[in-house]
Motif scaffolding. Structure first.
Motif, PDB file in Angstrom:
ATOM      1  N   ALA A  71       0.849  -1.199   0.000  1.00 45.78           N
ATOM      2  CA  ALA A  71       0.000   0.000   0.000  1.00 45.78           C
ATOM      3  C   ALA A  71       0.880   1.243   0.000  1.00 45.78           C
ATOM      4  CB  ALA A  71      -0.912  -0.007   1.231  1.00 45.78           C
ATOM      5  N   GLY A 101      -7.057   3.106  -3.018  1.00 46.95           N
ATOM      6  CA  GLY A 101      -7.365   2.738  -1.644  1.00 46.95           C
ATOM      7  C   GLY A 101      -6.373   3.267  -0.628  1.00 46.95           C
ATOM      8  N   ASP A 108      -9.198  -0.127  -4.741  1.00 53.86           N
ATOM      9  CA  ASP A 108      -8.523  -1.117  -3.893  1.00 53.86           C
ATOM     10  C   ASP A 108      -7.398  -1.763  -4.698  1.00 53.86           C
ATOM     11  OD1 ASP A 108      -7.688  -3.112  -2.205  1.00 53.86           O
ATOM     12  OD2 ASP A 108      -9.609  -4.181  -2.142  1.00 53.86           O
ATOM     13  N   TRP A 109      -6.172  -1.467  -4.353  1.00 56.29           N
ATOM     14  CA  TRP A 109      -5.043  -1.998  -5.115  1.00 56.29           C
ATOM     15  C   TRP A 109      -4.961  -3.521  -5.022  1.00 56.29           C
ATOM     16  CZ3 TRP A 109      -1.002  -4.715  -2.859  1.00 56.29           C
ATOM     17  CH2 TRP A 109      -0.904  -4.649  -1.476  1.00 56.29           C
ATOM     18  N   ALA A 231      -8.029 -10.764   1.459  1.00 56.14           N
ATOM     19  CA  ALA A 231      -7.835  -9.846   0.335  1.00 56.14           C
ATOM     20  C   ALA A 231      -6.460 -10.048  -0.307  1.00 56.14           C
ATOM     21  CB  ALA A 231      -7.998  -8.404   0.790  1.00 56.14           C
TER      22      ALA A 231
END
Length: 337
Positions: A71, A101, A108-109, A231
């Motif tokens: 992230a 994200g 959302d990566w 995820a």
């Protein structure tokens, strides 16, 4: 009331040291560039980013930053600053953004495939081309680590990329993972038993991925103290079969200069494998630079020692990268026509 002379001297010395420390921090973080926030609309939402430009003069081109895994925000917590400065010294602006994200970027990566990531980069390039005053006469893609599966896709799909800088990029997702596992076991001094267990578990998880089994199957075999989240597992399941070879061959048809920057102590990626493939594909268009550095091209000492790393990051972040890294980068950019 009398004040103890020793205490007075200690307080005075502490104040001087504090002022010196503040001065060092200010000087060490005083970079030769100007930076503004940007908002980039895409088909999947909006991306918060930063545009860095040389101070007081026009730029002759722009570098588009393509992040590696995780992230990552637009400046990677300030760790990109030496790269921004090197580009500015070479007369280039730099455009970077928070992954989807992260921060104010939507999306959302972890839901992205490498094709999705390539589409995102291409959308940013299109946005840059539409901005009056943004220097797009020369467009350079800079990408690190996981970006090795993204950069060649973008180059192969477009005709307006003028050069590529690849930092610690891999070729095959699965072979890269095995290399990283073995390198970390060696680095940690794992016993034969620990080594055998780790390899067996890795093979079992690879089998689960190849069978397209579910997250619960993964949880049933992993012994990691902090297993992947659902995820993260889905992200890996979408991308574990990534291999850059065919995309690199397609990208080579653009006939543009490529700089591969390799850390000699990279435990994440087998840079010798990457170099062999890049040399075979790009030929005389390839420049390879080696450094006494880890995967991020940081000095080994700041990577291995948390205290030293944190201190350097606060007081003199320019010194995080290994000797010669920024100079080699700036020199390459100056040669981009």
């Amino acid at each position: 009331m009398k004040v103890n002379r020793g205490i007075r001297m200690w307080v005075g010395s502490a104040a001087v040291l504090a002022l010196v420390a503040v001065g060092v921090i200010v000087v060490g973080n005083d970079y030769r560039y100007e930076q503004t926030a940007v908002r980039i609309p895409t088909a999947n939402g909006e991306l918060d980013g930063v545009l860095t430009t040389p101070p007081g003069v026009g730029a002759r081109g722009v570098v588009i930053m393509v992040h590696g895994d995780a992230a990552v925000d637009a400046t990677q917590g300030g760790l990109y600053s030496p790269w921004f400065e090197g580009a500015a010294d070479a007369g280039f602006a730099t455009l970077s953004w928070n992954k989807p994200g992260v921060g104010g970027s939507t999306g959302d990566w972890l839901a992205q495939t490498m094709d999705d990531r390539a589409d995102e980069v291409s959308a940013v390039v299109d946005w840059a081309l539409a901005q009056p005053g943004l220097p797009t006469d020369r467009i350079v893609l800079w990408g690190a680590s996981q970006a090795g599966w993204v950069l060649p896709k973008v180059v192969a799909q477009r005709e307006d990329i003028d050069a590529v800088v690849a930092v610690g990029t891999a070729i095959n997702w699965l072979s890269q993972g095995r290399y990283n596992l073995l390198a970390e076991l060696d680095h940690d001094g794992a016993t034969d038993s620990e080594r055998s267990h780790a390899l067996a578990e890795s093979d079992e998880i690879r089998g689960i991925l190849e069978r397209r089994a579910g997250y619960e199957d993964y949880l049933a075999v992993t012994t990691e103290e902090s297993p992947m989240t659902r995820a993260r597992w889905m992200f890996v399941a979408q991308n574990f079969d990534a291999d850059a070879t065919l995309d690199l061959r397609d990208a080579a048809e653009a006939n543009i200069p490529v700089l591969l920057m390799a850390g000699e102590r990279d435990r994440n990626v087998d840079m010798r494998e990457t170099e062999i493939v890049y040399e075979r594909v790009f030929g005389e268009n390839l420049t390879v630079e080696h450094f006494d550095a880890v995967h991020s091209l940081a000095r080994p000492v700041v990577d291995d020692n948390e205290f030293i790393g944190a201190s350097v990051g606060i007081f003199w972040p320019r010194a995080l990268l290994a000797a010669g890294v920024v100079d080699a980068y700036a020199t390459f950019l100056r040669g981009v026509d």
